[in-house]
Design a protein around this motif. Sequence first.
Motif, PDB file in Angstrom:
ATOM      1  N   LEU A 219      -3.816   5.438  -1.420  1.00  0.00           N
ATOM      2  CA  LEU A 219      -3.569   6.123  -2.553  1.00  0.00           C
ATOM      3  C   LEU A 219      -3.809   5.125  -3.728  1.00  0.00           C
ATOM      4  N   GLY A 220      -3.366   3.855  -3.394  1.00  0.00           N
ATOM      5  CA  GLY A 220      -2.981   2.748  -4.469  1.00  0.00           C
ATOM      6  C   GLY A 220      -1.875   1.801  -3.877  1.00  0.00           C
TER       7      GLY A 220
ATOM      8  N   ALA B 218      -1.251   8.496   1.484  1.00  0.00           N
ATOM      9  CA  ALA B 218      -0.956   9.968   1.697  1.00  0.00           C
ATOM     10  C   ALA B 218      -0.132  10.456   2.563  1.00  0.00           C
ATOM     11  N   PRO B 219       0.937  10.899   2.497  1.00  0.00           N
ATOM     12  CA  PRO B 219       1.789  11.401   3.487  1.00  0.00           C
ATOM     13  C   PRO B 219       1.215  12.574   4.334  1.00  0.00           C
ATOM     14  N   ALA B 220       0.303  13.257   3.830  1.00  0.00           N
ATOM     15  CA  ALA B 220      -0.403  14.308   4.594  1.00  0.00           C
ATOM     16  C   ALA B 220      -1.615  14.645   3.690  1.00  0.00           C
ATOM     17  N   SER B 221      -2.615  15.367   4.333  1.00  0.00           N
ATOM     18  CA  SER B 221      -3.832  15.490   3.661  1.00  0.00           C
ATOM     19  C   SER B 221      -3.640  16.478   2.642  1.00  0.00           C
ATOM     20  N   GLY B 222      -4.653  16.184   1.539  1.00  0.00           N
ATOM     21  CA  GLY B 222      -4.676  16.970   0.378  1.00  0.00           C
ATOM     22  C   GLY B 222      -5.537  16.392  -0.653  1.00  0.00           C
ATOM     23  N   LYS B 223      -5.658  17.163  -1.678  1.00  0.00           N
ATOM     24  CA  LYS B 223      -6.790  16.874  -2.580  1.00  0.00           C
ATOM     25  C   LYS B 223      -5.915  16.125  -4.090  1.00  0.00           C
ATOM     26  N   VAL B 224      -6.582  15.153  -4.681  1.00  0.00           N
ATOM     27  CA  VAL B 224      -6.165  14.439  -5.832  1.00  0.00           C
ATOM     28  C   VAL B 224      -6.404  15.686  -6.933  1.00  0.00           C
ATOM     29  N   ILE B 225      -5.349  15.862  -7.475  1.00  0.00           N
ATOM     30  CA  ILE B 225      -5.616  16.673  -8.651  1.00  0.00           C
ATOM     31  C   ILE B 225      -5.186  15.978 -10.160  1.00  0.00           C
ATOM     32  N   ASN B 226      -4.725  15.065 -10.278  1.00  0.00           N
ATOM     33  CA  ASN B 226      -4.424  14.080 -11.392  1.00  0.00           C
ATOM     34  C   ASN B 226      -4.308  12.700 -11.113  1.00  0.00           C
ATOM     35  N   THR B 227      -4.492  11.972 -11.931  1.00  0.00           N
ATOM     36  CA  THR B 227      -4.363  10.509 -12.165  1.00  0.00           C
ATOM     37  C   THR B 227      -4.229  10.262 -13.487  1.00  0.00           C
TER      38      THR B 227
ATOM     39  N   HIS C 144      -6.247   3.783  -6.557  1.00  0.00           N
ATOM     40  CA  HIS C 144      -7.494   3.586  -5.525  1.00  0.00           C
ATOM     41  C   HIS C 144      -8.021   5.075  -5.301  1.00  0.00           C
ATOM     42  N   VAL C 145      -7.666   6.109  -5.868  1.00  0.00           N
ATOM     43  CA  VAL C 145      -8.115   7.500  -5.583  1.00  0.00           C
ATOM     44  C   VAL C 145      -8.788   8.112  -7.142  1.00  0.00           C
ATOM     45  N   LYS C 146      -9.573   9.008  -7.055  1.00  0.00           N
ATOM     46  CA  LYS C 146      -9.989   9.725  -8.290  1.00  0.00           C
ATOM     47  C   LYS C 146      -9.793  11.301  -8.098  1.00  0.00           C
TER      48      LYS C 146
ATOM     49  N   PRO D 144       1.027  -1.253   0.195  1.00  0.00           N
ATOM     50  CA  PRO D 144      -0.058   0.141  -0.112  1.00  0.00           C
ATOM     51  C   PRO D 144       0.965   1.326  -0.132  1.00  0.00           C
ATOM     52  N   ILE D 145       0.288   1.997  -1.010  1.00  0.00           N
ATOM     53  CA  ILE D 145       0.956   3.644  -0.777  1.00  0.00           C
ATOM     54  C   ILE D 145      -0.113   4.544  -0.022  1.00  0.00           C
TER      55      ILE D 145
END
Length: 280
Positions: free
Chosen positions: A236-237, A185-194, A223-225, A182-183
Amino acid sequence: MKTRLLLCLIPSVVLASPLPKQLAVPGGIAKIPVGQSAQPAPDVSFYGKRVLVTQQNDQWVALVGIPLSAENGQHKINISHHGKISSQAFNVDNKDYPAQHITIKKKRMVTGFTEQDLKKIKADKVSMGKAKAVWTEGSIDADFIAPVEGRLSSLFGLKRFFNDIPKRPHNGLDIAAPTGTPIVAPASGKVINTGSYYFNGNTVFLDHGQGLLSAYLHMDAIHVKTGQQIKQGEPLGTVGTTGRVTGPHLHWIVYLNKTPVDPALFIAEDIPRLDARNNK
Ligand SMILES: [Zn+2]
């Protein structure tokens, strides 16, 4: 009354969020005080790029990402306060990064690209370029943990040669782990691109505020959008081998002012623990 007073005090505690380690070298970070926090925050730029400004104690502090290509010696940030422009000098010290020679068996990852490959590479650059340009005003989260449990397999900044051809220096930190690890998120944030990119493979970009971005490359599963808000530690995946790789690992990039900086500066406490795995 007592409870209300306590609630009032909490926000100032939250604002003092931990910041990365300062290391004013190419690929490092300069922390520069830019005014009293009793005043509104100034706008800061470095070579025309907007710079993150956050509060530390009673000061506004600029977190400047220094490019790997920066020359040693004096550099300047520009500070704009109520339309009043000033500049502040700081010094960039020397750092020699070692060379690394890598053999890529899949030749089309280094030379001999087809027309179709080149088209894909170009489209990838546009998509990721948009992600790298994201700037969100307001609060930041720079309180990072390591995004994966693994072994540090390749450090940031190495001068790279693929099949003896000089390439751009290593712009991230490699953490090797088995496919499927598993990977998070090291800190909170918003997914901006996959996306699924030619060299970078399955990739996720996170926005942590004010140009502090992070990217996760060569993933197996995502695993995120895009648009999703994510908290520290949420998945994140998984680690994979997609794109240009020699084995399963996470290539982790952290950007400040559109500049990749050494991710190790953000996880100083986790580094000895991850590094200990190298000697097992
Ligand atoms: Zn890498």
